[in-house]
Design a protein around this motif. Structure first.
Motif, mmCIF file in Angstrom:
data_model
loop_
_atom_site.group_PDB
_atom_site.id
_atom_site.type_symbol
_atom_site.label_atom_id
_atom_site.label_comp_id
_atom_site.label_asym_id
_atom_site.label_seq_id
_atom_site.Cartn_x
_atom_site.Cartn_y
_atom_site.Cartn_z
ATOM 1 N N GLN A 167 -7.764 29.241 45.287
ATOM 2 C CA GLN A 167 -8.362 29.181 46.611
ATOM 3 C C GLN A 167 -9.887 29.302 46.580
ATOM 4 O O GLN A 167 -10.521 29.411 47.615
ATOM 5 C CB GLN A 167 -7.790 30.287 47.498
ATOM 6 N N SER A 168 -10.485 29.307 45.392
ATOM 7 C CA SER A 168 -11.924 29.527 45.282
ATOM 8 C C SER A 168 -12.736 28.294 45.645
ATOM 9 O O SER A 168 -13.944 28.383 45.846
ATOM 10 C CB SER A 168 -12.275 29.943 43.846
ATOM 11 N N GLY A 169 -12.108 27.122 45.718
ATOM 12 C CA GLY A 169 -12.839 25.897 46.003
ATOM 13 C C GLY A 169 -13.398 25.234 44.761
ATOM 14 O O GLY A 169 -14.014 24.173 44.836
ATOM 15 N N PHE A 170 -13.189 25.834 43.612
ATOM 16 C CA PHE A 170 -13.662 25.252 42.346
ATOM 17 C C PHE A 170 -12.893 23.967 42.061
ATOM 18 O O PHE A 170 -11.686 23.882 42.254
ATOM 19 C CB PHE A 170 -13.455 26.265 41.218
ATOM 20 N N GLU A 171 -13.622 22.940 41.583
ATOM 21 C CA GLU A 171 -13.002 21.653 41.278
ATOM 22 C C GLU A 171 -13.290 21.295 39.832
ATOM 23 O O GLU A 171 -14.442 21.067 39.448
ATOM 24 C CB GLU A 171 -13.532 20.578 42.225
ATOM 25 N N LEU A 172 -12.239 21.260 39.042
ATOM 26 C CA LEU A 172 -12.366 21.097 37.602
ATOM 27 C C LEU A 172 -12.882 19.717 37.217
ATOM 28 O O LEU A 172 -13.504 19.555 36.161
ATOM 29 C CB LEU A 172 -10.998 21.367 36.947
ATOM 30 N N GLN A 173 -12.661 18.712 38.053
ATOM 31 C CA GLN A 173 -13.069 17.356 37.680
ATOM 32 C C GLN A 173 -14.576 17.129 37.848
ATOM 33 O O GLN A 173 -15.106 16.133 37.379
ATOM 34 C CB GLN A 173 -12.292 16.320 38.503
ATOM 35 N N ARG A 174 -15.275 18.076 38.501
ATOM 36 C CA ARG A 174 -16.717 17.919 38.698
ATOM 37 C C ARG A 174 -17.498 18.824 37.748
ATOM 38 O O ARG A 174 -16.975 19.811 37.239
ATOM 39 C CB ARG A 174 -17.087 18.243 40.149
ATOM 40 N N ASN A 175 -18.764 18.485 37.541
ATOM 41 C CA ASN A 175 -19.618 19.249 36.634
ATOM 42 C C ASN A 175 -19.772 20.688 37.113
ATOM 43 O O ASN A 175 -19.825 20.956 38.315
ATOM 44 C CB ASN A 175 -21.012 18.612 36.541
ATOM 45 N N PHE A 176 -19.836 21.590 36.162
ATOM 46 C CA PHE A 176 -20.197 22.972 36.470
ATOM 47 C C PHE A 176 -20.886 23.566 35.245
ATOM 48 O O PHE A 176 -20.966 22.929 34.185
ATOM 49 C CB PHE A 176 -18.968 23.784 36.880
ATOM 50 N N GLU A 177 -21.428 24.766 35.400
ATOM 51 C CA GLU A 177 -22.186 25.405 34.331
ATOM 52 C C GLU A 177 -21.532 26.708 33.912
ATOM 53 O O GLU A 177 -21.077 27.485 34.756
ATOM 54 C CB GLU A 177 -23.626 25.690 34.781
ATOM 55 N N LEU A 178 -21.497 26.929 32.613
ATOM 56 C CA LEU A 178 -21.033 28.181 32.033
ATOM 57 C C LEU A 178 -22.260 28.914 31.503
ATOM 58 O O LEU A 178 -23.125 28.298 30.863
ATOM 59 C CB LEU A 178 -20.044 27.906 30.899
ATOM 60 N N SER A 179 -22.364 30.199 31.779
ATOM 61 C CA SER A 179 -23.564 30.955 31.404
ATOM 62 C C SER A 179 -23.203 32.232 30.679
ATOM 63 O O SER A 179 -22.165 32.861 30.957
ATOM 64 C CB SER A 179 -24.393 31.301 32.652
ATOM 65 N N LEU A 180 -24.073 32.620 29.743
ATOM 66 C CA LEU A 180 -23.991 33.904 29.054
ATOM 67 C C LEU A 180 -25.318 34.621 29.242
ATOM 68 O O LEU A 180 -26.386 34.044 28.993
ATOM 69 C CB LEU A 180 -23.710 33.720 27.561
ATOM 70 N N SER A 181 -25.244 35.875 29.704
ATOM 71 C CA SER A 181 -26.455 36.661 29.933
ATOM 72 C C SER A 181 -26.688 37.613 28.775
ATOM 73 O O SER A 181 -25.758 38.297 28.319
ATOM 74 C CB SER A 181 -26.341 37.448 31.238
ATOM 75 N N LEU A 182 -27.935 37.655 28.320
ATOM 76 C CA LEU A 182 -28.338 38.545 27.229
ATOM 77 C C LEU A 182 -29.300 39.577 27.783
ATOM 78 O O LEU A 182 -30.352 39.231 28.342
ATOM 79 C CB LEU A 182 -29.024 37.744 26.113
ATOM 80 N N LEU A 183 -28.940 40.839 27.687
ATOM 81 C CA LEU A 183 -29.820 41.937 28.096
ATOM 82 C C LEU A 183 -30.604 42.408 26.872
ATOM 83 O O LEU A 183 -30.019 42.703 25.835
ATOM 84 C CB LEU A 183 -28.983 43.089 28.668
ATOM 85 N N TYR A 184 -31.925 42.460 27.007
ATOM 86 C CA TYR A 184 -32.726 42.874 25.852
ATOM 87 C C TYR A 184 -33.866 43.776 26.296
ATOM 88 O O TYR A 184 -34.264 43.789 27.461
ATOM 89 C CB TYR A 184 -33.262 41.652 25.097
ATOM 90 N N GLN A 185 -34.353 44.538 25.335
ATOM 91 C CA GLN A 185 -35.414 45.506 25.594
ATOM 92 C C GLN A 185 -36.762 44.809 25.469
ATOM 93 O O GLN A 185 -37.156 44.353 24.401
ATOM 94 C CB GLN A 185 -35.325 46.669 24.589
ATOM 95 N N GLN A 186 -37.488 44.718 26.595
ATOM 96 C CA GLN A 186 -38.809 44.105 26.544
ATOM 97 C C GLN A 186 -39.827 45.062 25.944
ATOM 98 O O GLN A 186 -40.666 44.692 25.141
ATOM 99 C CB GLN A 186 -39.247 43.681 27.942
ATOM 100 N N ASN A 187 -39.717 46.313 26.354
ATOM 101 C CA ASN A 187 -40.538 47.377 25.775
ATOM 102 C C ASN A 187 -39.797 48.680 25.975
ATOM 103 O O ASN A 187 -38.638 48.685 26.380
ATOM 104 C CB ASN A 187 -41.940 47.398 26.406
ATOM 105 N N TYR A 188 -40.474 49.785 25.706
ATOM 106 C CA TYR A 188 -39.794 51.077 25.803
ATOM 107 C C TYR A 188 -39.459 51.461 27.245
ATOM 108 O O TYR A 188 -38.633 52.329 27.482
ATOM 109 C CB TYR A 188 -40.664 52.171 25.176
ATOM 110 N N LEU A 189 -40.077 50.808 28.211
ATOM 111 C CA LEU A 189 -39.909 51.215 29.600
ATOM 112 C C LEU A 189 -39.043 50.263 30.425
ATOM 113 O O LEU A 189 -38.526 50.649 31.458
ATOM 114 C CB LEU A 189 -41.286 51.349 30.279
ATOM 115 N N SER A 190 -38.908 49.030 30.000
ATOM 116 C CA SER A 190 -38.192 48.073 30.842
ATOM 117 C C SER A 190 -37.262 47.186 30.024
ATOM 118 O O SER A 190 -37.459 46.986 28.825
ATOM 119 C CB SER A 190 -39.193 47.194 31.598
ATOM 120 N N GLN A 191 -36.257 46.683 30.726
ATOM 121 C CA GLN A 191 -35.308 45.746 30.140
ATOM 122 C C GLN A 191 -35.361 44.430 30.915
ATOM 123 O O GLN A 191 -35.689 44.405 32.104
ATOM 124 C CB GLN A 191 -33.877 46.303 30.191
#
Length: 718
Positions: free
Chosen positions: A358-382
């Protein structure tokens, strides 16, 4: 002389004629302003209060949309958004076995302007935690967009991309159902009514398209997709991302190396899993759902070390038309080891994710798969960096769906009746049997054993089928709902929505004027049947009964009439208040909710039944407002077929004192049909040559007269 202010001096320089015009215009404005305010308020007051809560600036509502069940909301001529009930758009079932219906406001940008729970039966919130945790959870969606990716109840909220909501401990299933209900219904509305949201296209998976392939052939044909981020590609990333990956991951193998397979497509699923596993997969999916298998061979996985099966991965996401697509693990290999009929590459992680139908997703059309990477920019922020891969499956895997011509829309009540035909048929047969029983009551009552067996079966059928299964317990609420309907404009369609209640009420209304209230109270009331079983238990346990003095009994039975009049009077003032006060009836607690309810309601129902152990049908006799209403309508039945004899009452008091548990027989032997539940016990006694005292005395008197009669003189012949 009074000193003039700057403003006074300014007005002194305005010519008199112009000043008079300005004053007239000002007066006209001041006169029109209240009228416009009143007009706006009048328009606003025509809008239900629930919708005003969702759209405070609303001044008018548009008509119900003909394409999708939503109502447009306007401020004057400006469209603010749409309001809709989730039950009209989704059918997700909660822990209670019923849906959770919400009223949702969605603005023109796809954001939630407000949400309100209209109806639910989730036991954890009704009887356990209370409703506040559920309401607090729902309110988290306000001002958020349907375009956001939501993660519910995560222990760590480390990524900046997703929207994290707090869950409710001990109510995980109910909360996930609420989430699916909100997002799915909102997406349907967005796709149909809002600009920038793609419309659905009628394509389905070609289930008949199959040919054997090995894994390499599946990759070459584009059926099994592979997503790689190599060492060279990592080197081209922003410097801080590259430095973090280089320091924390060995790049002797690709950083990301995923195999992507939609197992519910037969040519993919059968070639990887085989027929048996493919069928097991289909058993785990509902109609229209998709199963996405991800196989990880790279350094960076699509799940973290803290991933919990059957949840959403914080790292993994999907988007189609800039709308989120939820991927939830189905834990397909929780009890079964992965089994494939072709050689699979060595892997680190393997999971199967579900995409709801019921999500409305349609497999026959283009979509994007994503992976998020969390990393340490410095000692104070990510920071986080998102890797994205486009998914596009071959077009020949899908076929255009031939949509049937829309049939003529049936009324909702007719659809409900058709879906409950078996129940309707069984109830109709039973009511016909009750009618025959009342017509043939005298010959049936002549056989005590048969009559008692019939009554026991009827009580069981009424309690189990009419009550617990079909939820056919009539209530005093039905009475003042009918009265209000007659006052405001009777619409039979509203009453036809529940066929069992409608049929029962129709039958009871007719039989009230034929035999009185006893047909319902003695044979069709589930709670009345439950009290009968309590009385049978008391007799089995030989519990001594409390006999109410006749004077007290006559006064106490008036209480139910007082309650009836009070409830009807209150319903004229506030129907919702009257519905709450109708909890004086224990029907909802005992029959509808099977005693699974907030403890004061359960205790009340149990106490009434406990009193029934000492006083036969205590609730029916003294409290039941429904019984009072039926007694008034059926006070003068057409047929009073319960047989009486001239000796009943004088001298015989057997039926009144021993057989009539509800005290519906007067001292003079007459039956009070406004109180009688027509259990037919008195008729059984009268028909029995061994039980009826009058019959016994009649036989003894005849025997005595025979003894005292003069003996005939015998003549001896010589």
């Amino acid at each position: 002389m009074r000193t003039l202010t700057k403003h006074h001096r300014l007005f002194c320089h305005i010519p008199g004629k112009i000043l008079s015009y300005l004053i007239v215009i000002l007066h006209l404005f001041l006169w029109l302003l209240p009228c416009s305010i009143v007009s706006a308020q009048t328009d606003a007051t025509d809008i239900p209060a629930d919708i005003i809560e969702l759209f405070p600036n609303a001044t008018r509502l548009g008509p119900l949309d003909s394409e999708i069940p939503v109502i447009p909301v306007f401020q004057l001529h400006q469209l603010l958004g749409y309001v809709f009930q989730t039950d009209d758009l989704t059918d997700f079932v909660g822990f209670s076995g019923d849906s959770i219906n919400l009223l949702i406001g969605l603005d023109t940008q796809g954001s939630f302007s407000g949400l309100k729970v209209l109806n639910h039966h989730e036991p954890i919130f009704i009887h356990g935690l209370g409703e506040k945790p559920m309401m607090d959870f729902v309110q988290q969606y306000q001002h958020h967009s349907v375009k956001e990716q939501y993660i519910i109840g995560a222990d760590e909220k480390s990524l900046n991309g997703p929207t994290y909501f707090d869950g409710v401990t001990r109510a995980t299933v109910s909360i996930l159902v609420i989430h699916d209900t909100i997002i799915t219904s909102a997406l349907k509305v967005a796709r149909k009514k809002l600009q920038g949201f793609a419309k659905s296209t009628p394509f389905i998976i070609n289930d008949h398209y199959f040919e054997p392939h090995d894994i390499q052939s599946l990759i070459e044909q584009g059926y099994l997709l592979r997503w790689q981020v190599t060492k060279e590609q990592v080197a081209s990333l922003p410097n801080d991302v590259f430095q973090y990956i280089q320091q924390n991951y060995p790049l002797d193998t690709p950083f990301i190396d995923l195999y992507i397979a939609f197992l519910n497509i037969p040519i993919i699923g059968k070639n990887l899993l085989g027929e048996t596993e493919f069928e097991r997969l289909k058993d785990n999916l509902k109609r229209g759902e998709h199963a996405l298998m991800l196989i990880n061979r790279g350094q960076y996985s699509f799940i973290g070390d803290d991933f919990v099966p059957q949840t959403v991965s914080e790292r993994l996401s999907a988007m189609q038309d800039q709308l989120p697509v939820e991927l939830r693990d189905i834990d397909f290999y929780s009890f079964e080891d992965p089994s494939f009929i072709t050689s699979m590459p060595k892997h680190n992680d393997l999971k199967v994710f579900r995409i709801k139908s019921q999500s409305g997703f349609e497999l026959q059309r283009n979509f994007e798969l994503s992976l998020s990477l969390l990393y340490q920019q410095n000692y104070l922020s990510q920071k986080h960096f998102t890797f994205t891969h486009a998914i596009n499956l071959p077009a020949h895997l899908f076929s255009k769906q031939v949509l049937p011509q829309a049939p003529e829309k049936k009324p909702l009540w007719l659809t409900i009746w058709q879906s409950r035909l078996v129940e309707i048929a069984l109830l109709s047969i039973y009511l016909l049997a009750i009618t025959i029983l009342f017509i043939k009551q005298k010959p049936l009552a002549s056989n005590q054993v048969t009559m008692h067996r019939i009554r026991l079966f009827c009580l069981l059928f009424t309690l189990s089928f009419i009550g617990f299964y079909s939820q056919g317990q009539l209530s005093v609420v039905n009475i003042y709902t009918l009265l209000h309907s007659l006052y405001s404009g009777f619409q039979i369609e509203m009453f036809l929505l529940d066929p069992i209640i409608f049929i029962l009420w129709s039958f009871v209304f007719v039989t009230l004027f034929i035999w009185g209230r006893g047909v319902f109270c003695g044979w069709l009331c589930p709670f009345g049947a439950l009290q009968e079983f309590v009385a049978l238990l008391a007799a089995k346990l030989k519990i001594k009964q409390w006999h109410i003095q006749p004077k007290v009994h006559r006064s106490a039975r008036l209480l139910k009439y007082v309650l009836l009049i009070g409830l009807i009077a209150i319903s004229c003032y506030s129907l919702s208040t009257a519905e709450k006060l109708s909890e004086v009836e224990p029907f909802k607690t005992s029959i509808t909710l099977n005693f699974v309810r907030y403890w004061p309601f359960t205790l009340y129902a149990i106490l009434l039944l406990a009193l029934g152990l000492k006083i036969h049908k205590f609730y029916c006799r003294y409290i039941c407002p429904l019984g009072a209403g039926l007694a008034i309508l059926g006070r003068y039945p057409l047929f009073k077929w319960l047989e009486r004899r001239k000796e009943c009452g004088d001298p015989c008091q057997l039926c009144r004192s021993k057989k009539c548990g509800i005290d519906a027989i007067n001292f003079d032997g007459r039956i009070d049909y406004s109180e009688c539940v027509q259990c037919l016990e008195c008729l059984i006694v009268i028909q029995s040559p061994t039980q009826c005292v009058i019959n016994k005395y009649g036989r003894k008197k005849a025997s005595r007269n025979l003894k005292n009669a003069p003996q005939p003189i015998k003549v001896v012949q010589p």
